[in-house]
Scaffold this active site. Structure first.
Site, PDB file in Angstrom:
ATOM      1  N   TYR A 132      -1.413  -0.865  10.256  1.00  0.00           N
ATOM      2  CA  TYR A 132      -1.544  -1.146   8.828  1.00  0.00           C
ATOM      3  C   TYR A 132      -0.349  -0.596   8.057  1.00  0.00           C
ATOM      4  O   TYR A 132       0.273  -1.298   7.252  1.00  0.00           O
ATOM      5  CB  TYR A 132      -2.845  -0.543   8.294  1.00  0.00           C
ATOM      6  N   SER A 149       0.851  -1.187   0.000  1.00  0.00           N
ATOM      7  CA  SER A 149       0.000   0.000   0.000  1.00  0.00           C
ATOM      8  C   SER A 149       0.884   1.233   0.000  1.00  0.00           C
ATOM      9  O   SER A 149       2.020   1.188   0.498  1.00  0.00           O
ATOM     10  CB  SER A 149      -0.888   0.008   1.248  1.00  0.00           C
TER      11      SER A 149
END
Length: 265
Positions: free
Chosen positions: A157, A143
Site C-alpha cells: 500500500y 496517502s
C-alpha cells in the site's frame, strides 16, 4: 450557477467514503458525475442521493485495474455525458497481510493494481480528450503512507501510494503547459470502511477524531474548482490529534506469519 456547470467528473471508488462524499460535492457544484466502483447497488444508492439533491449522475461498475474495462468506461462516458473534464482517482485498498516477509506475490500485485496501475490506465484513457479540449484536472487520492510508510497500511500500500504521488508529479511537469492540472492529495487516517480490515479496528471514539471522508471531499472540491490558471500541486490533510498506534502496528506484524515465526516471537 455552479462552479462546475457543464463539466463531467469521473470518480472511482465512488460508492462509499471519500468517493461518495466527493461525488455529492462535485454534483452540487454543477458537474455531471460518473460513479465508478465494483458494487452496482452501492453506486445506485449514491446516484439516487445525487439525483434527489438536484444533480446528475451515471453509474458504471468497472474493475479499474483492467485496461479493457477502463477503455470501455471512458468511451461510454463520452457518449452519455461528454469527455471527462475532471478525473478523481480515489479507488484503493490495502492488503490483508501487511509485513513484507509474509505477503504473497498475488496479494502484492492486487494492491498495486487497484492503487497504482488503475491510476495510470485511467489517466492514459482521459488524457487525449483533455489535450484536445484545452485542459482538464486529474486529482489522485494518495496517502501519508506514501511518505510515512508503516505496518498500518502495509508494504504494498505504501509503495503504491508513493508511486501515484510520483506519477502525479510526472503528469503535472509534462502537461501543465497544456493546462492539464495534476493534484495529489495525501490524507492521514480517514474514517472509511477500509479501517474495518485493520488488525485492530479503531474504536468509534478514535474514528471520530480522524479525518472524515467529507473533509477530504472538500479538499477535492477546492482543487477542482480553482481557476484553470491555478493548480494545487500537493495537499496533505491529517488529523489534528495524533493517536497511539503501537498496539495496532505490533498486531499487524504477525498477520499471515507462519506458525513457527509466531512461536519464536
Amino acid at each position: 450557477m455552479g462552479l462546475l456547470d457543464g463539466k463531467t467528473a469521473l470518480i472511482t471508488g465512488a460508492g462509499t467514503g471519500i468517493g461518495r462524499e466527493t461525488a455529492l460535492l462535485l454534483a452540487e457544484a454543477g458537474a455531471t458525475v460518473i460513479l465508478v466502483g465494483r458494487r452496482p447497488h452501492v453506486l445506485e444508492e449514491v446516484a439516487t442521493a445525487v439525483d434527489d439533491a438536484g444533480g446528475s449522475a451515471f453509474t458504471r461498475p468497472t474493475h479499474v485495474e483492467n485496461a479493457g474495462e477502463v477503455r470501455e468506461l471512458v468511451a461510454w462516458t463520452r457518449e452519455v455525458a461528454g469527455p471527462v473534464d475532471i478525473l478523481v482517482n480515489n479507488a484503493g485498498g490495502a492488503s490483508r497481510v501487511l509485513d513484507v516477509r509474509w505477503i504473497s506475490e498475488a496479494e502484492w500485485n492486487t494492491v498495486m493494481g487497484v492503487n497504482l496501475t488503475a491510476v495510470y490506465l485511467l489517466t492514459q484513457a482521459v488524457l487525449p480528450d483533455m489535450l484536445a479540449h484545452g485542459g482538464g484536472t486529474v486529482i489522485t487520492i494518495s496517502s501519508l503512507a506514501a511518505v510515512r510508510p508503516t505496518l498500518l497500511g502495509g508494504a504494498p500500500y505504501g509503495a503504491a501510494k508513493a508511486g501515484v504521488r510520483n506519477f502525479m508529479t510526472y503528469l503535472r511537469n509534462t502537461f501543465r503547459n497544456d493546462l492539464v492540472r495534476a493534484t495529489c492529495i495525501l490524507p492521514g487516517e480517514v474514517n472509511t470502511p477500509i479501517l474495518d480490515g485493520r488488525a485492530v479496528p479503531p474504536s468509534e471514539e478514535a474514528r471520530a477524531a480522524m479525518v472524515q471522508p467529507q473533509d477530504v471531499a472538500r479538499a477535492v472540491l477546492l482543487c477542482a474548482t480553482l481557476p484553470q490558471r491555478t493548480v494545487v500541486e500537493e495537499l496533505v490533510i491529517a488529523p489534528t490529534l495524533v493517536r497511539d498506534t503501537s498496539a495496532d502496528v505490533e498486531a499487524s506484524r504477525w498477520i499471515g506469519a507462519p506458525e513457527d515465526a509466531r512461536e519464536e516471537r
